[in-house]
Scaffold this motif. Structure first.
Motif, PDB file in Angstrom:
ATOM      1  N   PHE A 103       9.379  -5.059  -2.160  1.00 58.75           N
ATOM      2  CA  PHE A 103       8.252  -5.598  -1.389  1.00 58.75           C
ATOM      3  C   PHE A 103       7.039  -4.677  -1.337  1.00 58.75           C
ATOM      4  O   PHE A 103       5.958  -5.114  -0.938  1.00 58.75           O
ATOM      5  N   GLY A 104       7.194  -3.419  -1.714  1.00 60.47           N
ATOM      6  CA  GLY A 104       6.070  -2.500  -1.725  1.00 60.47           C
ATOM      7  C   GLY A 104       5.442  -2.300  -0.358  1.00 60.47           C
ATOM      8  O   GLY A 104       6.135  -2.243   0.671  1.00 60.47           O
ATOM      9  N   SER A 105       4.117  -2.224  -0.330  1.00 63.68           N
ATOM     10  CA  SER A 105       3.404  -1.910   0.903  1.00 63.68           C
ATOM     11  C   SER A 105       3.505  -2.996   1.965  1.00 63.68           C
ATOM     12  O   SER A 105       3.122  -2.781   3.120  1.00 63.68           O
ATOM     13  N   ALA A 130      -6.846 -11.444   3.831  1.00 60.09           N
ATOM     14  CA  ALA A 130      -6.747 -10.355   2.860  1.00 60.09           C
ATOM     15  C   ALA A 130      -5.906  -9.212   3.405  1.00 60.09           C
ATOM     16  O   ALA A 130      -5.125  -8.584   2.688  1.00 60.09           O
ATOM     17  N   LEU A 131      -6.030  -8.949   4.699  1.00 59.88           N
ATOM     18  CA  LEU A 131      -5.277  -7.861   5.317  1.00 59.88           C
ATOM     19  C   LEU A 131      -3.786  -8.140   5.304  1.00 59.88           C
ATOM     20  O   LEU A 131      -2.980  -7.254   5.018  1.00 59.88           O
ATOM     21  N   PHE A 132      -3.390  -9.373   5.584  1.00 56.56           N
ATOM     22  CA  PHE A 132      -1.981  -9.717   5.668  1.00 56.56           C
ATOM     23  C   PHE A 132      -1.350  -9.967   4.306  1.00 56.56           C
ATOM     24  O   PHE A 132      -0.127  -9.921   4.172  1.00 56.56           O
ATOM     25  N   SER A 133      -2.140 -10.270   3.283  1.00 61.40           N
ATOM     26  CA  SER A 133      -1.579 -10.565   1.963  1.00 61.40           C
ATOM     27  C   SER A 133      -1.717  -9.411   0.983  1.00 61.40           C
ATOM     28  O   SER A 133      -1.189  -9.466  -0.126  1.00 61.40           O
ATOM     29  N   LEU A 134      -2.429  -8.347   1.373  1.00 58.96           N
ATOM     30  CA  LEU A 134      -2.626  -7.202   0.494  1.00 58.96           C
ATOM     31  C   LEU A 134      -1.297  -6.510   0.215  1.00 58.96           C
ATOM     32  O   LEU A 134      -0.529  -6.241   1.121  1.00 58.96           O
ATOM     33  N   SER A 135      -1.007  -6.229  -1.061  1.00 55.45           N
ATOM     34  CA  SER A 135       0.262  -5.604  -1.410  1.00 55.45           C
ATOM     35  C   SER A 135       0.103  -4.699  -2.614  1.00 55.45           C
ATOM     36  O   SER A 135      -0.658  -4.985  -3.538  1.00 55.45           O
ATOM     37  N   SER A 136       0.817  -3.580  -2.592  1.00 56.69           N
ATOM     38  CA  SER A 136       0.853  -2.671  -3.729  1.00 56.69           C
ATOM     39  C   SER A 136       2.223  -1.999  -3.756  1.00 56.69           C
ATOM     40  O   SER A 136       2.931  -1.977  -2.748  1.00 56.69           O
ATOM     41  N   ASN A 137       2.584  -1.476  -4.914  1.00 58.68           N
ATOM     42  CA  ASN A 137       3.888  -0.827  -5.055  1.00 58.68           C
ATOM     43  C   ASN A 137       3.728   0.371  -5.972  1.00 58.68           C
ATOM     44  O   ASN A 137       3.258   0.237  -7.107  1.00 58.68           O
ATOM     45  N   MET A 138       4.119   1.531  -5.489  1.00 54.45           N
ATOM     46  CA  MET A 138       3.975   2.760  -6.264  1.00 54.45           C
ATOM     47  C   MET A 138       5.042   2.908  -7.342  1.00 54.45           C
ATOM     48  O   MET A 138       4.962   3.804  -8.182  1.00 54.45           O
ATOM     49  N   ILE A 139       6.042   2.037  -7.327  1.00 53.75           N
ATOM     50  CA  ILE A 139       7.107   2.105  -8.333  1.00 53.75           C
ATOM     51  C   ILE A 139       6.682   1.288  -9.546  1.00 53.75           C
ATOM     52  O   ILE A 139       6.513   0.066  -9.448  1.00 53.75           O
ATOM     53  N   PRO A 140       6.490   1.903 -10.713  1.00 54.76           N
ATOM     54  CA  PRO A 140       6.054   1.153 -11.905  1.00 54.76           C
ATOM     55  C   PRO A 140       7.180   0.283 -12.460  1.00 54.76           C
ATOM     56  O   PRO A 140       8.355   0.473 -12.136  1.00 54.76           O
ATOM     57  N   PHE A 165       7.031 -10.201   1.891  1.00 59.28           N
ATOM     58  CA  PHE A 165       7.898  -9.696   2.949  1.00 59.28           C
ATOM     59  C   PHE A 165       8.166 -10.721   4.055  1.00 59.28           C
ATOM     60  O   PHE A 165       8.841 -10.405   5.030  1.00 59.28           O
ATOM     61  N   THR A 166       7.677 -11.930   3.930  1.00 59.00           N
ATOM     62  CA  THR A 166       7.865 -12.887   5.018  1.00 59.00           C
ATOM     63  C   THR A 166       9.338 -13.200   5.256  1.00 59.00           C
ATOM     64  O   THR A 166       9.749 -13.422   6.398  1.00 59.00           O
ATOM     65  N   GLY A 167      10.152 -13.218   4.192  1.00 59.72           N
ATOM     66  CA  GLY A 167      11.590 -13.425   4.377  1.00 59.72           C
ATOM     67  C   GLY A 167      12.200 -12.294   5.182  1.00 59.72           C
ATOM     68  O   GLY A 167      12.971 -12.519   6.127  1.00 59.72           O
ATOM     69  N   GLY A 168      11.872 -11.056   4.801  1.00 54.89           N
ATOM     70  CA  GLY A 168      12.353  -9.910   5.560  1.00 54.89           C
ATOM     71  C   GLY A 168      11.819  -9.901   6.984  1.00 54.89           C
ATOM     72  O   GLY A 168      12.520  -9.516   7.922  1.00 54.89           O
ATOM     73  N   GLN A 169      10.573 -10.340   7.153  1.00 53.11           N
ATOM     74  CA  GLN A 169       9.975 -10.382   8.494  1.00 53.11           C
ATOM     75  C   GLN A 169      10.682 -11.402   9.372  1.00 53.11           C
ATOM     76  O   GLN A 169      10.783 -11.218  10.592  1.00 53.11           O
ATOM     77  N   MET A 170      11.189 -12.485   8.775  1.00 52.96           N
ATOM     78  CA  MET A 170      11.948 -13.464   9.548  1.00 52.96           C
ATOM     79  C   MET A 170      13.211 -12.838  10.112  1.00 52.96           C
ATOM     80  O   MET A 170      13.537 -13.010  11.293  1.00 52.96           O
TER      81      MET A 170
END
Length: 343
Positions: A73-75, A3-13, A130-135
């Motif tokens: 990618f948000g948070s 849950a910690l690694f997959s949690l995501s949110s984005n403030m841009i509507p 974000f896994t692509g960016g993390q790569m």
């Protein structure tokens, strides 16, 4: 942990122009924002040329780059921040072993992130994380830390020419470090660039020094950028046109299984090409943004004296598709990763 690694949110509507684009193309919101983030990356590559001071360039690279990555990618961007700061800390505290520690920090983190987000299934559904960016970030951080470790723990004569030209002994400022990490939304899809190349460019050193005997012509930068932009445009049109019919779902249809072997093989090749154009699109726009900024210049040709561009080119689409040797293919596809693995 998951849950910690997959949690995501984005403030841009979700915005109206995004809904219009989604209706026109059939793309998901994640893929739409990914595409528009690339447009922003290209624009930032053009704008940064007007910033003459190194500190301004570093700040622009860090802030605008972070915003460009946050937009799709948000948070999830927090994963990049965590591993970046961890790598910077070991470079600061343990410079003689920081490269080894960067491997031990970044790759396990990337693996857990992949598993937690089930990235393969998410990408097939049109959802991005974000896994692509993390790569991309993992390769950048390890490459940077290894160059710093080499400079502080090995004799110069023990290094290869490539390693020698990319080492640096002085720990960069945090601003310079973050500017390299996030520059022009480079984490969207790469390509991986060496820190020393970025450092020389941002500080107007080496071939970018205005006092150098030969100045890099801006026309060459723009020519390379426009070629990359046209490549991305062709790839996008090809994918949007072909994917509606030639997608992986076709492989599970009765029509496909009723065809002769040769037809099935050709079908698989067409579907593979269709999905590879997504990578050509992303890599070409990443190349385009860096070329507009001026980072794509490679060297002066020893025979002709003319400038050579291509430092940031990550794929050669036609050579990939028509290559008749698996050995040569590695030099045409995701080339920056190939350089990382070989060096």
């Amino acid at each position: 942990m998951k849950a910690l690694f997959s949690l995501s949110s984005n403030m841009i509507p979700e915005l109206q122009f995004e809904r219009d684009f989604m209706a026109l193309t059939g793309l998901t919101l994640d893929m739409t924002r990914f595409a528009f983030a690339f447009i922003g990356a290209v624009a930032s590559g053009i704008l940064v040329r007007w910033i003459r001071f190194p500190a301004g360039r570093k700040l622009f690279s860090a802030v605008i780059g972070l915003l460009l990555v946050y937009y799709p990618f948000g948070s999830h961007v927090i994963h990049g921040v965590v591993t970046s700061l961890a790598t910077y800390t070991v470079m600061w505290l343990i410079p003689r072993k920081c490269g080894t520690l960067a491997w031990l920090i970044c790759f396990p983190y990337l693996t857990v992130l992949h598993v937690a987000n089930a990235s393969g299934m998410s990408w097939n559904a049109g959802d991005l994380d974000f896994t692509g960016g993390q790569m991309v970030l993992t390769l950048k951080l390890i490459s940077m830390a290894m160059c710093f470790q080499d400079a502080n723990s090995r004799k110069e004569e023990d290094l290869t020419n490539y390693q020698r030209s990319h080492t640096f002994k002085r720990l960069p400022s945090l601003l310079e470090f973050l500017g390299y990490v996030f520059c022009f939304g480079n984490l969207l899809a790469g390509p991986v660039i060496e820190f020393r190349d970025y450092q020389m460019w941002v500080n107007s050193e080496g071939p970018w020094d205005p006092r150098a005997p030969k100045r890099v012509p801006w026309t060459g930068d723009y020519k390379a950028a426009m070629k990359a932009y046209l490549t991305a445009l062709v790839a996008m049109v090809f994918y949007l046109t072909m994917e509606k019919t030639w997608n992986f779902k076709l492989l599970a249809t009765p029509w496909y299984h009723s065809q002769p072997l040769i037809v099935r093989l050709v079908t698989m090749q067409v579907i593979g090409t269709t999905y590879r154009t997504r990578y050509y699109f992303a890599w070409a726009l990443g190349h385009c943004s860096l070329a507009f900024a001026g980072l794509d210049f490679l060297k002066w040709d020893e025979k002709t004296g003319e400038g050579v561009w291509g430092r940031c080119k990550n794929a050669h689409p036609l050579k990939c598709e028509f290559c008749d040797s698996s050995r040569l293919l590695a030099g045409y596809w995701n080339t920056s990763t190939g350089v990382f693995l070989r060096r």
